[in-house]
Write an enzyme that holds these catalytic residues in place. Sequence first.
Site, PDB file in Angstrom:
ATOM      1  N   PHE A  18       0.819  -1.219   0.000  1.00  0.00           N
ATOM      2  CA  PHE A  18       0.000   0.000   0.000  1.00  0.00           C
ATOM      3  C   PHE A  18       0.861   1.281   0.000  1.00  0.00           C
ATOM      4  CE2 PHE A  18      -2.178   2.804   3.367  1.00  0.00           C
ATOM      5  CZ  PHE A  18      -2.731   3.657   2.422  1.00  0.00           C
ATOM      6  N   ASP A  40      10.384  -6.784  -3.418  1.00  0.00           N
ATOM      7  CA  ASP A  40       9.145  -7.158  -2.720  1.00  0.00           C
ATOM      8  C   ASP A  40       8.926  -8.665  -2.855  1.00  0.00           C
ATOM      9  OD1 ASP A  40       6.343  -5.300  -1.947  1.00  0.00           O
ATOM     10  OD2 ASP A  40       6.187  -7.482  -2.112  1.00  0.00           O
ATOM     11  N   THR A  43       3.911 -10.987  -0.828  1.00  0.00           N
ATOM     12  CA  THR A  43       3.091 -11.744   0.123  1.00  0.00           C
ATOM     13  C   THR A  43       1.628 -11.465  -0.222  1.00  0.00           C
ATOM     14  OG1 THR A  43       2.852  -9.920   1.694  1.00  0.00           O
ATOM     15  CG2 THR A  43       4.821 -11.312   1.928  1.00  0.00           C
ATOM     16  N   THR A 128       6.242   3.330  12.618  1.00  0.00           N
ATOM     17  CA  THR A 128       4.858   3.641  12.959  1.00  0.00           C
ATOM     18  C   THR A 128       4.765   4.345  14.313  1.00  0.00           C
ATOM     19  OG1 THR A 128       2.788   2.566  13.601  1.00  0.00           O
ATOM     20  CG2 THR A 128       4.750   1.250  13.847  1.00  0.00           C
ATOM     21  N   ASP A 129       3.686   5.109  14.492  1.00  0.00           N
ATOM     22  CA  ASP A 129       3.457   5.737  15.802  1.00  0.00           C
ATOM     23  C   ASP A 129       3.091   4.716  16.872  1.00  0.00           C
ATOM     24  OD1 ASP A 129       0.882   5.112  14.873  1.00  0.00           O
ATOM     25  OD2 ASP A 129       0.091   7.142  15.086  1.00  0.00           O
ATOM     26  N   GLU A 130       2.754   3.478  16.435  1.00  0.00           N
ATOM     27  CA  GLU A 130       2.330   2.459  17.407  1.00  0.00           C
ATOM     28  C   GLU A 130       3.454   2.026  18.333  1.00  0.00           C
ATOM     29  OE1 GLU A 130       0.073  -0.797  15.999  1.00  0.00           O
ATOM     30  OE2 GLU A 130      -1.107   0.426  14.640  1.00  0.00           O
ATOM     31  N   TYR A 155       2.639  -6.928  16.421  1.00  0.00           N
ATOM     32  CA  TYR A 155       3.094  -6.089  15.298  1.00  0.00           C
ATOM     33  C   TYR A 155       3.934  -4.917  15.779  1.00  0.00           C
ATOM     34  CZ  TYR A 155       2.818  -2.117  12.086  1.00  0.00           C
ATOM     35  OH  TYR A 155       3.134  -1.013  11.325  1.00  0.00           O
ATOM     36  N   LYS A 159       7.963  -3.769  15.229  1.00  0.00           N
ATOM     37  CA  LYS A 159       8.377  -2.495  14.612  1.00  0.00           C
ATOM     38  C   LYS A 159       9.290  -1.741  15.578  1.00  0.00           C
ATOM     39  CE  LYS A 159       7.389  -0.947  11.164  1.00  0.00           C
ATOM     40  NZ  LYS A 159       7.939  -1.099   9.791  1.00  0.00           N
ATOM     41  N   LYS A 194      -7.718  -3.666   6.107  1.00  0.00           N
ATOM     42  CA  LYS A 194      -7.575  -2.494   6.967  1.00  0.00           C
ATOM     43  C   LYS A 194      -8.910  -1.766   7.109  1.00  0.00           C
ATOM     44  CE  LYS A 194      -3.004  -2.893   7.468  1.00  0.00           C
ATOM     45  NZ  LYS A 194      -2.472  -3.783   6.447  1.00  0.00           N
ATOM     46  N   ILE A 196     -10.528   1.341   6.871  1.00  0.00           N
ATOM     47  CA  ILE A 196     -11.303   2.143   5.898  1.00  0.00           C
ATOM     48  C   ILE A 196     -11.653   1.329   4.648  1.00  0.00           C
ATOM     49  CG2 ILE A 196     -11.143   4.158   4.341  1.00  0.00           C
ATOM     50  CD1 ILE A 196     -10.007   5.746   6.707  1.00  0.00           C
ATOM     51  N   TYR A 212     -15.095  -2.529  15.879  1.00  0.00           N
ATOM     52  CA  TYR A 212     -14.561  -3.235  17.052  1.00  0.00           C
ATOM     53  C   TYR A 212     -14.943  -2.489  18.333  1.00  0.00           C
ATOM     54  CZ  TYR A 212     -11.197  -5.614  13.897  1.00  0.00           C
ATOM     55  OH  TYR A 212     -10.596  -6.336  12.898  1.00  0.00           O
ATOM     56  N   ASN A 254     -13.134   5.978  15.563  1.00  0.00           N
ATOM     57  CA  ASN A 254     -13.542   5.018  14.527  1.00  0.00           C
ATOM     58  C   ASN A 254     -15.025   5.143  14.182  1.00  0.00           C
ATOM     59  OD1 ASN A 254     -10.953   4.030  14.555  1.00  0.00           O
ATOM     60  ND2 ASN A 254     -11.419   2.304  15.915  1.00  0.00           N
ATOM     61  N   ASP A 277     -14.071  -6.901  20.282  1.00  0.00           N
ATOM     62  CA  ASP A 277     -12.952  -5.950  20.267  1.00  0.00           C
ATOM     63  C   ASP A 277     -11.639  -6.684  19.983  1.00  0.00           C
ATOM     64  OD1 ASP A 277     -11.750  -3.513  20.357  1.00  0.00           O
ATOM     65  OD2 ASP A 277     -12.137  -3.126  22.493  1.00  0.00           O
TER      66      ASP A 277
END
Length: 339
Positions: A18, A40, A43, A128-130, A155, A159, A194, A196, A212, A254, A277
Amino acid sequence: MTEAFSPKNIIVTGGAGFIGSNFVHYVVDNHPETHVTVLDALTYAGNLDNLKGIPEDRLTFVHGNICDAELLDELVPGHDAIVHYAAESHNDNSIADPEPFLRTNVEGTFRLLGAVRKYGIRYHHISTDEVYGDLALDDPARFTEDTPYHPSSPYSSTKAASDLLVRAWTRTYGLQTTLSNCSNNYGPYQHVEKFIPRQITNILSGIRPKLYGDGLNVRDWIHTDDHSSAVWTILTKGRIGETYLIGADGEKNNIDVLKLILTHMGQDEDAFDHVKDRPGHDRRYAIDSTKLRRELGWQPEHTNFQSGLDKTIAWYTQHQEWWEQTKAATEARYKSQGQ
Ligand code: NAD
Ligand code: DAU
């Protein structure tokens, strides 16, 4: 600020996914002096159709795995930078089966850093911000480059591990690296697993959207083209060894995003199902991108979320052939998880 680095021949890992493919289109459209090699593994999340229409002389595609050190030895010499997007990227998948996340996100980054060290080229790490965990809904704070790491999911922990490898390799071996942590992207070519695209394609397929938990979780949305311009800015003007947070002040919960999708697609705003959830579900992400804006002069362009969402709905409506083959398998997997 003038560009400090003018890459002529870059490797983009995960360039058939993406965000990676949107970055490849961005470079091809805006930087005619730069040739792109995509590496790539194709996958379930990679799709060569994402790169359709790019002139042959601007792009070389290599089908291979970032964990393959021999392949990296063949490929990397002659390039001047790696921009590393390839990853296992979906939280729900990481909860069901974390192992591929360890392999690609941690070992894959380790292999790339080995090649960067061996051949002395530049490296930009996409993260990522995660990695910062989550914020409370009533907390006025946002993540900055100084926020401590506190990842919640398999995940995001892989990261976070990959970010730490980049920092350690930079300090110990003097690698020429930069790192960015971005918030939730939306736009064309996003996999239907994902949030959206799942809801848009559910509506287009006659399936009720699935929310969720209580749906009050907040994500900080950014159009993927703004992520691309920020990455190019950091690659060409960023200071070596620095981290930059990328965000466009797009916090929304969400349930509000889902109601916008429903109404923009002519549905009743309550025509969705509440489902189980996500375990460990992060409550809120929010990015303070002051450093990137002040130091490198970057600004997002696509800040009207409703208009970006309308274009995204139009894209999925017009590209049914792009997503319909993966839709049934994705929904079957969610159904087996009660989601
Ligand atoms: P994606 O899942 O859509 O694409 C991942 C791509 O990587 C696919 O093309 C896949 O084939 C490829 N890939 C996976 N494993 C590989 C391997 N071992 N070797 C080579 N290629 C491999 O992911 P995305 O959403 O485009 O995310 C891209 C990057 O951006 C990731 O590093 C992710 O952590 C980061 N990121 C994503 C978001 C977001 O909102 N999606 C936000 C911030 C950061
Ligand atoms: O913040 C950046 C991260 O954003 C990236 O690092 C990840 O790669 C990317 O997948 C994304 O992670 P999220 O978990 O935030 O994105 P996802 O699209 O899976 O979910 C967004 C929110 O919507 C989240 O709160 C869970 C919720 N959700 C998701 C799905 C798929 C639903 O309510 N229903 C759904 O069907």
